[in-house]
Design a protein around this motif. Sequence first.
Motif, short mmCIF file in Angstrom:
data_model
loop_
_atom_site.label_atom_id
_atom_site.label_comp_id
_atom_site.label_asym_id
_atom_site.label_seq_id
_atom_site.Cartn_x
_atom_site.Cartn_y
_atom_site.Cartn_z
N VAL A 292 0.99 -1.17 -0.46
CA VAL A 292 0.09 -0.11 0.10
C VAL A 292 1.32 1.06 -0.08
O VAL A 292 1.77 1.48 0.60
N PHE A 293 0.95 1.90 -0.92
CA PHE A 293 1.56 3.11 -1.28
C PHE A 293 0.38 4.35 -0.26
O PHE A 293 -0.38 4.93 -0.96
N ALA A 294 0.58 4.65 0.72
CA ALA A 294 0.25 6.44 1.52
C ALA A 294 1.08 6.96 1.29
O ALA A 294 2.03 7.34 1.53
N GLY A 295 0.35 8.64 1.55
CA GLY A 295 1.07 9.48 2.05
C GLY A 295 0.45 10.98 2.41
O GLY A 295 -1.30 11.06 2.87
N ASP A 296 1.19 11.52 2.34
CA ASP A 296 0.59 13.04 2.67
C ASP A 296 1.43 14.44 1.03
O ASP A 296 1.31 13.88 0.41
N TYR A 297 0.75 15.52 1.15
CA TYR A 297 0.90 16.38 0.13
C TYR A 297 1.18 16.87 0.68
O TYR A 297 -0.50 18.01 1.45
N VAL B 26 3.74 -1.10 4.33
CA VAL B 26 2.80 0.27 3.79
C VAL B 26 5.03 0.89 3.22
O VAL B 26 5.84 1.18 4.12
N VAL B 27 4.47 1.37 2.34
CA VAL B 27 5.10 2.56 0.92
C VAL B 27 5.09 4.05 1.75
O VAL B 27 3.96 4.13 1.16
N LEU B 28 5.17 4.87 2.72
CA LEU B 28 5.02 6.10 3.09
C LEU B 28 5.30 7.04 1.66
O LEU B 28 6.85 6.79 1.15
N ASN B 29 5.15 7.91 1.14
CA ASN B 29 5.58 9.39 0.33
C ASN B 29 5.49 10.62 1.82
O ASN B 29 4.18 10.74 1.25
N CYS B 30 5.86 11.31 2.44
CA CYS B 30 5.21 12.26 3.06
C CYS B 30 6.58 13.14 3.08
O CYS B 30 7.97 13.15 2.69
N GLY B 31 6.58 14.56 3.24
CA GLY B 31 7.12 15.06 3.75
C GLY B 31 7.36 15.51 4.99
O GLY B 31 8.53 16.69 4.90
#
Length: 589
Positions: free
Chosen positions: A337-342, A374-379
């Motif tokens: 699951v690729f999740a994160g924020d913008y 879970v793979v996170l893309n976040c700042g």
Amino acid sequence: DLGFDGFVMSDWGATHSTKAALLAGLNLEMPGGRYFGAPLAAAVASDPSLQPYVDDSAARILRSMTRIGLMDHPPRSGPFPYARDARDAKRIAENAAVLLKNEGGTLPLDRNAVRSIALIGWGVSPAPTFGGGSGWTQPGVSTSALDAFRTLLGSRVLIEHVYAQGIPFVTDDPTIDALSLAPRNARPGQHGLLRERFANPYLQGRPETRVDPYVDFNWEFPGGVDGDAYFAFSIRWSGTLTAPQTGWYMLGSDSPFGTRLTVDGRRLVDNWSATWRRPGAQSARVFLQSGKHYPIVFDFRGDAQYARLFWVPPAATQTPDIARAVAAARRADVAVVFAGDYETEGADRDTLALTGGQSRLIEAVAAANPHTVVVLNCGSAIAMGEWLDRVPAVLDMWYGGEESGAAAADLLFGMANPSGKLPITFPAYDDVVPARVSSGRTIVYREGRNVAYRWYDSRGTVPEFPFGYGLSYTSFILRNLRIASTMVKSGEPVTIEADVFNSGKRAGAEVVQLYVGFPAGAGEPPKQLKGFEKVALRPAESRHLVFTLAPSDLSTWQGRWQEATGTFTAMIGDSSQDLPLQSRFSVTP
């Protein structure tokens, strides 16, 4: 005190005076010259005492330009090294990624054992390479995780990509899923909305048409919806909306430009005159019956930024896209699951938790497949208390740049070994964060000197993931701490040595961290990071490290910097919470 001989530049539009800013040390106003252009020349003409400050500013700027070679070797245009930069971007992303959890050796995945894999979430394709605002760039090369997995695994492994619960851009509410939408005259099994794109902002002329599975586009990301950016156009999406459950829904749109949303002939959103200065997120409450097909029309106009249709279904509703993700996870050997924020400079986050229904998505997928990563893309930090104990592995890719997708694939399958460490603290929930909004737009900072990890230490609070934390596919042993002299006079350096040993079976890199605890009466935090070194080691290889503490490292601010005296504690480990090597030394007057 720092001996800084560079120049000081303002943020864009952050200068609000001429003389006061100059005297305070500002050397360059950006952008343009609202205060430092003609007004500065006029100020110097009327007050010659300002001339030395202008001269100093010019000298600082010219000195910096000369130092980096802009005078002797001015920039020249030429072919851009896209391929070389893509390789560098991938290497940097791999080195920066932080492995937060790896229960039972879930990672790396075995390419020879995995026969099917479900890639779930908005971040699978296109790659979420950066945040908004000034972080925007247009990469020459960009590889999504979907493309990278296909290249790495080939046709031998069944890869199923399921879009579910996109990352919100402005609001925190979930995107309307594809399986709840259908274009006019849809073929059996066809979902989404008919998209009519006009080459002007007025919905006029002959449009280009296609079917979009959902309306969740950020044209800043590579590929976007059309591959163009900052070009005035307009789009009309139309079709039907079918509710998965009877009840009250909140339906809306978010975009920095004009939008109109009509459902079953009722205008729910009319923000057609919105501009970037007045972002256009709006919503309305509407009652929908399960199984009924409601006509829906969504109009968008403006420069290419982002556009999204969102909803808030009745409580406990499992939307069709989550149901589809669950079905895909059940069929697969592994679910990712690729999740994160913008994040963007133009808006604050309301929560550290995942928004847009992503936590519910992770929980549902993990319940369907125990081998969920879970793979996170976040700042920044993500609070994972809602779902962390339900998944065996979490990899934080941050905003990994143009090759973040390729880097994620290599990391998950062990082609690269994660070696990044957290530069910030990750709490489990929002309520343990020290800086809180007290009322309206007022944020109260109450940490004093105990900023960031120091605050958690001072209160004895153990965060979810501490500052400096990060796992590896190999293991390391720290040993042989030695302080050259345990008694030094004020003004003398302190030398601290230690060894790091790769005790595992894979090559990897460890970040050895040195923290210092001040004497009890110094009024300082329990410990502070004073040195670190990243060391790449082969299996069974060892490296001897030497850290030197200067008098400034042992100083406190008492109206001026003053070296503390007394007994200090040197601590070496791999995070602010894991410091197995400790010893004391003393500084005497």
